[in-house]
Design a protein around this motif. Structure first.
Motif, PDB file in Angstrom:
ATOM      1  N   VAL B 271       0.838  -1.314   0.093  1.00 30.34           N
ATOM      2  CA  VAL B 271      -0.105  -0.035  -0.007  1.00 30.34           C
ATOM      3  C   VAL B 271       1.010   1.178   0.011  1.00 30.34           C
ATOM      4  O   VAL B 271       0.486   2.239  -0.586  1.00 30.34           O
ATOM      5  CB  VAL B 271      -0.950  -0.192   1.209  1.00 30.34           C
ATOM      6  N   ARG B 272       1.976   1.208   0.841  1.00 32.13           N
ATOM      7  CA  ARG B 272       2.762   2.462   0.789  1.00 32.13           C
ATOM      8  C   ARG B 272       3.495   2.677  -0.792  1.00 32.13           C
ATOM      9  O   ARG B 272       3.532   3.604  -1.277  1.00 32.13           O
ATOM     10  CB  ARG B 272       4.026   2.166   1.785  1.00 32.13           C
ATOM     11  N   GLU B 273       3.723   1.569  -1.282  1.00 34.65           N
ATOM     12  CA  GLU B 273       4.456   1.513  -2.631  1.00 34.65           C
ATOM     13  C   GLU B 273       3.434   2.093  -3.669  1.00 34.65           C
ATOM     14  O   GLU B 273       3.802   2.878  -4.277  1.00 34.65           O
ATOM     15  CB  GLU B 273       4.800   0.061  -3.208  1.00 34.65           C
ATOM     16  N   LEU B 274       2.133   1.783  -3.675  1.00 34.53           N
ATOM     17  CA  LEU B 274       1.190   2.119  -4.438  1.00 34.53           C
ATOM     18  C   LEU B 274       0.718   3.777  -4.055  1.00 34.53           C
ATOM     19  O   LEU B 274       0.735   4.455  -5.302  1.00 34.53           O
ATOM     20  CB  LEU B 274      -0.064   1.367  -4.407  1.00 34.53           C
ATOM     21  N   VAL B 275       0.737   4.145  -2.724  1.00 35.32           N
ATOM     22  CA  VAL B 275       0.413   5.646  -2.512  1.00 35.32           C
ATOM     23  C   VAL B 275       1.520   6.490  -3.040  1.00 35.32           C
ATOM     24  O   VAL B 275       1.488   7.377  -3.438  1.00 35.32           O
ATOM     25  CB  VAL B 275       0.206   5.651  -1.084  1.00 35.32           C
ATOM     26  N   THR B 276       2.756   5.961  -2.685  1.00 36.86           N
ATOM     27  CA  THR B 276       3.874   6.662  -3.165  1.00 36.86           C
ATOM     28  C   THR B 276       4.100   6.966  -4.643  1.00 36.86           C
ATOM     29  O   THR B 276       4.445   7.927  -5.200  1.00 36.86           O
ATOM     30  CB  THR B 276       5.209   6.251  -2.552  1.00 36.86           C
ATOM     31  N   ALA B 277       3.714   5.842  -5.494  1.00 35.82           N
ATOM     32  CA  ALA B 277       3.774   5.943  -6.906  1.00 35.82           C
ATOM     33  C   ALA B 277       2.648   6.833  -7.439  1.00 35.82           C
ATOM     34  O   ALA B 277       3.067   7.391  -8.165  1.00 35.82           O
ATOM     35  CB  ALA B 277       3.429   4.505  -7.287  1.00 35.82           C
ATOM     36  N   GLU B 278       1.757   6.982  -6.721  1.00 31.82           N
ATOM     37  CA  GLU B 278       0.569   7.842  -7.033  1.00 31.82           C
ATOM     38  C   GLU B 278       0.967   9.129  -6.743  1.00 31.82           C
ATOM     39  O   GLU B 278       0.362  10.355  -7.376  1.00 31.82           O
ATOM     40  CB  GLU B 278      -0.537   7.534  -6.266  1.00 31.82           C
ATOM     41  N   LEU B 279       1.642   9.360  -5.726  1.00 33.34           N
ATOM     42  CA  LEU B 279       2.097  10.814  -5.180  1.00 33.34           C
ATOM     43  C   LEU B 279       3.623  11.357  -5.841  1.00 33.34           C
ATOM     44  O   LEU B 279       4.372  12.043  -5.714  1.00 33.34           O
ATOM     45  CB  LEU B 279       2.315  10.952  -3.768  1.00 33.34           C
ATOM     46  N   ASP B 280       3.622  10.681  -7.201  1.00 30.56           N
ATOM     47  CA  ASP B 280       5.149  11.024  -7.903  1.00 30.56           C
ATOM     48  C   ASP B 280       5.434  12.600  -7.872  1.00 30.56           C
ATOM     49  O   ASP B 280       4.575  13.389  -8.379  1.00 30.56           O
ATOM     50  CB  ASP B 280       4.663  10.485  -9.379  1.00 30.56           C
ATOM     51  N   GLY B 281       6.589  12.787  -7.420  1.00 31.97           N
ATOM     52  CA  GLY B 281       6.726  14.060  -7.272  1.00 31.97           C
ATOM     53  C   GLY B 281       6.896  14.834  -6.144  1.00 31.97           C
ATOM     54  O   GLY B 281       7.430  15.900  -5.895  1.00 31.97           O
ATOM     55  N   TRP B 282       6.047  14.270  -5.295  1.00 28.73           N
ATOM     56  CA  TRP B 282       5.667  14.929  -4.034  1.00 28.73           C
ATOM     57  C   TRP B 282       6.713  14.546  -3.078  1.00 28.73           C
ATOM     58  O   TRP B 282       7.213  13.213  -2.855  1.00 28.73           O
ATOM     59  CB  TRP B 282       4.430  14.690  -3.305  1.00 28.73           C
ATOM     60  N   PRO B 283       7.356  15.199  -2.320  1.00 28.77           N
ATOM     61  CA  PRO B 283       8.293  14.926  -1.224  1.00 28.77           C
ATOM     62  C   PRO B 283       7.860  14.010  -0.090  1.00 28.77           C
ATOM     63  O   PRO B 283       6.757  14.479   0.387  1.00 28.77           O
ATOM     64  CB  PRO B 283       9.169  16.063  -0.756  1.00 28.77           C
ATOM     65  N   VAL B 284       8.126  12.594   0.021  1.00 28.50           N
ATOM     66  CA  VAL B 284       7.760  11.636   0.993  1.00 28.50           C
ATOM     67  C   VAL B 284       8.551  11.766   2.237  1.00 28.50           C
ATOM     68  O   VAL B 284       9.857  11.285   1.821  1.00 28.50           O
ATOM     69  CB  VAL B 284       7.250  10.327   0.322  1.00 28.50           C
ATOM     70  N   LEU B 285       8.064  11.760   3.494  1.00 29.27           N
ATOM     71  CA  LEU B 285       8.960  11.432   4.691  1.00 29.27           C
ATOM     72  C   LEU B 285       8.022  10.465   5.479  1.00 29.27           C
ATOM     73  O   LEU B 285       7.044  10.282   5.207  1.00 29.27           O
ATOM     74  CB  LEU B 285       8.939  12.769   5.607  1.00 29.27           C
ATOM     75  N   THR B 286       8.786   9.483   6.068  1.00 28.65           N
ATOM     76  CA  THR B 286       8.134   8.627   7.042  1.00 28.65           C
ATOM     77  C   THR B 286       8.191   9.137   8.537  1.00 28.65           C
ATOM     78  O   THR B 286       9.320   9.326   9.005  1.00 28.65           O
ATOM     79  CB  THR B 286       8.902   7.136   7.014  1.00 28.65           C
ATOM     80  N   ALA B 287       7.126   9.172   9.067  1.00 31.84           N
ATOM     81  CA  ALA B 287       6.876   9.324  10.547  1.00 31.84           C
ATOM     82  C   ALA B 287       7.802   8.681  11.506  1.00 31.84           C
ATOM     83  O   ALA B 287       8.255   7.387  11.306  1.00 31.84           O
ATOM     84  CB  ALA B 287       5.543   9.141  11.100  1.00 31.84           C
ATOM     85  N   SER B 288       8.245   9.442  12.456  1.00 27.46           N
ATOM     86  CA  SER B 288       9.206   8.755  13.364  1.00 27.46           C
ATOM     87  C   SER B 288       8.536   8.598  14.619  1.00 27.46           C
ATOM     88  O   SER B 288       7.165   8.587  14.735  1.00 27.46           O
ATOM     89  CB  SER B 288      10.649   9.390  13.481  1.00 27.46           C
ATOM     90  N   ASP B 289       9.159   8.614  15.974  1.00 28.78           N
ATOM     91  CA  ASP B 289       8.602   8.589  17.159  1.00 28.78           C
ATOM     92  C   ASP B 289       7.903   9.767  17.565  1.00 28.78           C
ATOM     93  O   ASP B 289       8.439  10.881  17.340  1.00 28.78           O
ATOM     94  CB  ASP B 289       9.740   8.206  18.065  1.00 28.78           C
TER      95      ASP B 289
END
Lengths: 303, 303
Positions: B271-289
């Motif tokens: 699901v993360r793969e599909l979402v990030t593919a869809e957001l092509d060009g948007w900077p993506v970060l992953t939440a931490s603590d």
């Protein structure tokens, strides 16, 4: 010779005593009971059935039936023997010959003169069944709203609520349902966010109550002089498609007579229209009073 | 100068004391609490927060913070003032300056150095939010599983169960989920009908437990050397599409940095793969603590 049919329902229990030509001789009515209730379910159901049966005998000047057929939701497979034993004991003073049928059979036989055919039901729940020799030979869905009941009244009302919520928080297309469901549920504006207000209201809703919202979706989906709500129409198309899928899952050797039952299919709704259009060429009947189904099964059994 | 961040969660409450450069000075941990609990929710939460804060001060040789930021689920909008008052009172002996933030903000700021941007979360629930100046400027979904939470872990596990049920009673296509979910849930064969057996098991399941089934669906949807389950893949595509729809509902003026949070999106899932593919060009970060998010908000507030 006489026979009696009894329909044990959640809200009431009704009985009908007829002669062998089907002419009504007496009737009775008692409170409802739910066989699935953890506490006292079967015992309460047996008392209600006995009371309704006594009333019918009394109103027929004491004439007792040769046979009684009791139709009841939850009387299928898993608990049939336990329920049948309790009913036989409760009805022993009135009649020695008792048969317990599930409510699918009494709905099917309420109108089908043949013991073979199909039932497609959409009320609070939804289920399809194939009957052979009067017994359920196959069934599909009827799994409850969490896992299935696709196309049921509850499912339709629920999808309407989801579509309204999606509209209210900007994820979904505009639909008249958001305004109509908010009004029907008397949602209070508390949080400043209409979607969250709807969530708060639905949190207090017993799931079965969602079925009461189905008519709003069915009406909004019906093209009339004023308008057609495309979101509601989509929900109803999906409901009809799900119901037809359930029916096809139990179909053997092509078309047969189909009894349509339950509030969504027995009334003149858009879902009924869509389902019957899909079943083009299949003979379609509409379910009547399940007490008549119980009586029919009893008459055939003694003939 | 020092600041403290606290994350109040359902299962535990954690605190972190840092200096102005962000260097950790002390930590604490206490039991969890749910602000939404009808009885004692806020009071129990205040006690847990006070205990975690005291521990952090103690482990830092008594150094007290200039400011404490508490992040908590359920601290948004409707009850913010009540919760903030209770926290301020409970933490008064340690620090006079308290701010309460909802858990969306602490998740977002756990990794975003900018106070502006987007959060897309899929854990047990699912929600999208736009942040402006550190505050939630818009949100979509997060409506709970009955009305929304489309693409959440609970939603994915639940759709998996529905697909398994449809396969088991012949309405839907074959899927490995039916066997894997039946095994994971230790469904007992009781009724002679595997779909009904599953219904009985799911009746006993707390809805939130359905989220624990999501990994089975996510795994089955991932193409590997052996196979790909098309039903699972379809569920995951629909989940990703629903999540992206929620994000687009809060989007203003084109792309921005998106923080992906929650078990479904913060880990390496399809699901993360599909979402990030869809957001092509948007900077993506992953939440931490989220404790780090609370600390960041506190550091900015005093600087």
């Amino acid at each position: 010779m006489t026979v009696m049919g009894i329909d044990l329902g959640g809200t009431s229990t009704r009985s009908l005593l007829v002669d062998t030509t089907g002419r009504p001789l007496g009737r009775g009515q008692a409170g409802g009971a739910n066989l699935r209730s953890a506490v006292g379910g079967v015992a309460a159901a047996a008392r209600a059935v006995a009371e309704a049966a006594s009333q019918a005998v009394e109103s027929a000047d004491g004439r007792r039936p040769e046979m009684i057929v009791v139709g009841a939701s939850g009387a299928g497979a898993a608990r049939h023997d336990e329920v049948a034993a309790a009913m036989s004991e409760a009805l022993a003073p009135i009649c020695p010959r008792i048969r317990v049928e599930n409510d699918l059979a009494t709905a099917f036989r309420s109108v089908s003169t043949s013991p073979d055919g199909y039932l497609l039901l959409s009320g609070t729940g939804a289920v399809a069944a194939r009957f052979a020799g009067g017994a359920v030979a196959a069934r599909a869905d009827g799994l409850g709203w969490i896992l299935g009941d696709v196309g049921s009244g509850l499912w339709i009302g629920w999808q309407g609520l989801r579509a309204a919520a999606a509209h209210l928080d900007g994820r979904g297309p505009s639909t008249v349902l958001s305004e109509r469901l908010v009004r029907a549920l008397e949602v209070e504006a508390v949080t400043g966010d209409p979607a969250q207000d709807l969530v708060r209201r639905v949190d207090d809703l017993v799931p079965a109550r969602m079925a009461a919202l189905a008519p709003l979706v069915l009406d909004a989906a019906r093209a009339d002089a004023v308008s057609l709500d495309e979101v509601s129409a989509g929900i109803c198309r999906e409901a009809a498609s799900g119901l037809v899928t359930s029916l096809r899952a139990v179909t053997e050797e092509g078309p047969g007579a189909v009894v349509l039952a339950g509030g969504v299919l027995a009334h003149d709704t858009i879902v009924r229209e869509l389902v019957t259009a899909e079943l083009d060429g299949w003979p379609v009947l509409t379910a009547s009073d399940p007490v008549l189904g119980a009586v029919r099964i009893a008459r055939e059994a003694i003939s």
